[in-house]
Design a protein around this motif. Sequence first.
Motif, PDB file in Angstrom:
ATOM      1  N   ARG A  59       0.829  -1.097  -0.167  1.00  0.00           N
ATOM      2  CA  ARG A  59       0.059   0.023  -0.044  1.00  0.00           C
ATOM      3  C   ARG A  59       0.946   1.274   0.082  1.00  0.00           C
ATOM      4  NH1 ARG A  59      -5.387  -1.041   0.211  1.00  0.00           N
ATOM      5  NH2 ARG A  59      -5.988  -2.886   1.491  1.00  0.00           N
ATOM      6  N   GLY A  60       2.070   1.168  -0.611  1.00  0.00           N
ATOM      7  CA  GLY A  60       2.888   2.394  -0.539  1.00  0.00           C
ATOM      8  C   GLY A  60       2.307   3.681  -1.126  1.00  0.00           C
ATOM      9  N   ALA A  61       1.316   3.616  -2.166  1.00  0.00           N
ATOM     10  CA  ALA A  61       0.981   4.539  -2.452  1.00  0.00           C
ATOM     11  C   ALA A  61      -0.225   5.416  -1.628  1.00  0.00           C
ATOM     12  CB  ALA A  61       0.216   4.522  -3.802  1.00  0.00           C
TER      13      ALA A  61
ATOM     14  N   LEU B  36       0.131   5.353   1.831  1.00  0.00           N
ATOM     15  CA  LEU B  36       0.437   5.557   3.177  1.00  0.00           C
ATOM     16  C   LEU B  36       0.029   6.741   3.859  1.00  0.00           C
ATOM     17  CD1 LEU B  36       4.337   4.107   2.966  1.00  0.00           C
ATOM     18  CD2 LEU B  36       2.055   2.815   3.984  1.00  0.00           C
TER      19      LEU B  36
ATOM     20  N   ASP C  69      -3.331   2.272  -8.141  1.00  0.00           N
ATOM     21  CA  ASP C  69      -2.051   2.329  -8.259  1.00  0.00           C
ATOM     22  C   ASP C  69      -1.412   1.179  -9.320  1.00  0.00           C
ATOM     23  OD1 ASP C  69      -2.513  -0.016  -6.610  1.00  0.00           O
ATOM     24  OD2 ASP C  69      -1.007   0.759  -5.202  1.00  0.00           O
TER      25      ASP C  69
END
Lengths: 513, 327
Positions: A273-275, A277, A385
């Motif tokens: 879920r980097g996008a 955060l 994403d």
Amino acid sequence: MCQVDEEYNGLLESPVASSATKKCNKCKETTAALVLKPGESLCRGCFKEHFVHKFRAMLGKNRIIFPGEKVLLAVSGGSSSCAMLNQVQEGLGQNAHKKLRFKPGIVYIDEGCLLGQSTEKRQKTMAQINSLFKMTGFPHHIIPLEMVLNLPPSVLEPVHLATDDPAGSYKEAVDHFMQSSPVHSVDPRVDRSELSALTDATNPQLIAEAQTQTLQELFSRVKTLTAKEDLLHTLRRHLLVSTARTEGYSKLMLGENCTRLAVKLLANIALGRGAQLAVDTAFCDPRYGDIVAVKPMRDYTAKEISLYNYMWNVPYVFIPSLETKTADKSSIQRLTESFVVKLQVDFPSTVSTIYRTGEKLQTASVTEDIERAPLKCLFCMCTLDTALGETSAFQATLISEQLSNVGTTPMQASLRPDTQTKCGAPCDQQDGEEHCQAQAVCCSHKGGDSMNLESLLCYSCQQTVKDMTSVEFLPQYIMSEAQRRNRRSQIRHEISEFLLTEDGDSPSIKADS
Amino acid sequence: MPIQCSKCTEQRAVLKRPKTGQSLCKECFFIVFEEEIHHTIVSAQLFKPGETVAIGASGGKDSTVLAHVMKVLNERYKYGLNLMLLSVDEGITGYRDDSLETVKRNQEQYDLPLKIVSYEELYGWTMDAIVKQALDRGAKLLNVDKICTGHNADDLAETVLMNVLRGDIARLRRCTSISTSSGGEDVLPRCKPLKYAYEKEIVLYAYFKKLDYFSTECIYSPNAYRGHARAFLKDLESVRPSAIMAVLHSGENLSIKESVKMPVQGTCGRCGYISSQALCKACVLLEGLNRGLPKLGIGKHHRLHEKLLSQQPLSNAEERKLKAVDF
């Protein structure tokens, strides 16, 4: 970290040595009652002041909650959310300094069904929660998780409000509120009769046995605890937002603390879920549009909260969850938690460092124009994403899956990159069960209809769905919304050549991005 | 009952891919593994025909597999690259001696030219921590256009986690990029063709191909904090194998606030190599050794850089901290 010891060796005094007789660092009069962190000892009074100030400063600084606004507090019964409830209660008190001026309500979601609890057990828990909430005098809603099955598909669409600059209007609103209303006008105890009716309406006795079963069926189709927790988090959020909407609240207050958020941030990285955060950890989460989720407890560490609850007898209840009594390695979320907690022992700045990393990340901008807004994930409602370039971890995984499958020659795979975004692999060519498992829900194989769920999800939610053996038990509101979006994108695709866009972009590109 | 290969459906599967969980036979695994790297190279446009590419060779599994795959792909897909091996002799006893032997054997096995540059040749000192520069400087001596290194998906994911744990936002932003463009005259572009290859698959590939590699951990490598990140990543992988790719995906999609201050890349005031400080780490370490202050450069000594540059003596208090510990 290690430098402090190296360079200032001998200069630092051990904080443990004299803590018993130490004076409070703040008032320098009373004997300190606790050591917040090395070098910061406080007495009871000063600690309370510090704690209370932090809460009101957080709300005051962010200027998001307007006077007189209805705010729904999500209370799980745990120490963090109960401390939040306590702070709101105190802040609304008559003689509070920097008085809070919003109208609170409380919501509790009972997830006992997922743990296979008996009706009696669940009622007991709810009675416990009910008595806790009654003491506050605030309107409260105790809702079983089964209610998620009755949600309307509209929950999955953010509601856009036409708002002018919120920073400017905040001051006006405060002034207006101060002039128009006498001090006593905020009485949280107004809707009492109404709320008791509501509590009865959602009594678990009235929840059909069938609904409990449907929910249990859904979760039994999820193979890993990681995915179960993720799915539960998603459903719970939908239910919270929907409750806030139907009950007329415009803000949702969550009790996540600093330690929790640091764990969540790291776990979210491991979940892909980097996008998202920043949205997940920032004070203000605008993804639902009209209902803004805020996290006023995000500056407190778990330790601070426990100390406060202990010293000032804040009541909270222990309620088992999916994670309770599981091994460290049973899920990504659980593993991350134990990792962070253990590392925190050796490196006391771990939590704050992770937390501050989150502060430096960008919150996705909210696009006002619905037509031009980027596509949102069906589950977590974050911007998709998955529309990435050829060289990305996402594409690399798709290529891997595709290459390892029957009938794909290397050249085919690299020549048809465009087919991958639709579906992980050429499903029509699969006959054996063995490899079908890898992409169980790809094209909803087992669901029967040819719906394409994955293309509507973000990277991480796709991973969750991949851990499910079947999607047929997903709540109806999700399935109908998925069908609607699929139909819409199909139509958009059909008429794509006739559409004109302002900036001359090819509409088909926009639809895909 | 033997499991059949999910790709050719004829052969018996010999392995379960750590990356996707599919069962494959040996031949299909080779093809798939190589094709994936080919896809990475083509889609990211890592090389241009006619370039001279140095493969950073340490003798370890990653660089051995990289050298092998690069050679195979260069021939199969006619990249038209002029490949060579480049190795750095740090003078770490026991570790490098053996691994250099491996590299020398690789040279014969793959028929690629090899150049070993030693630290003594480059700096007059033998020690660690200057590896990156050494590769660059060595490559410059050889007229190389690009360097490719054997960093794999696990390494990169580990770096992402470590940078989050350390709050190093600048490194967090660039650590996932597959190639670095040339930063100045002195710096060669580098790339990581194995970026999306799992470490476990690299080991499997080396094992089934019976590649010759040296498998001891570098005695200088484990830094405490990286060790934590590594252990955490391995645990994540055991819970959910796709987690490594998920971490990479996260790293690639982080967006960092514009208001956050970033260190500016400058050049070292002494040797002209890239450095975010007035003096690069290598020069600070060398200076420390030359001045008889072995601890200089271990930790942060930004405040002293001005003095070092202008050849000024340090104060007594400063010197005391940097002297070797007396036993």
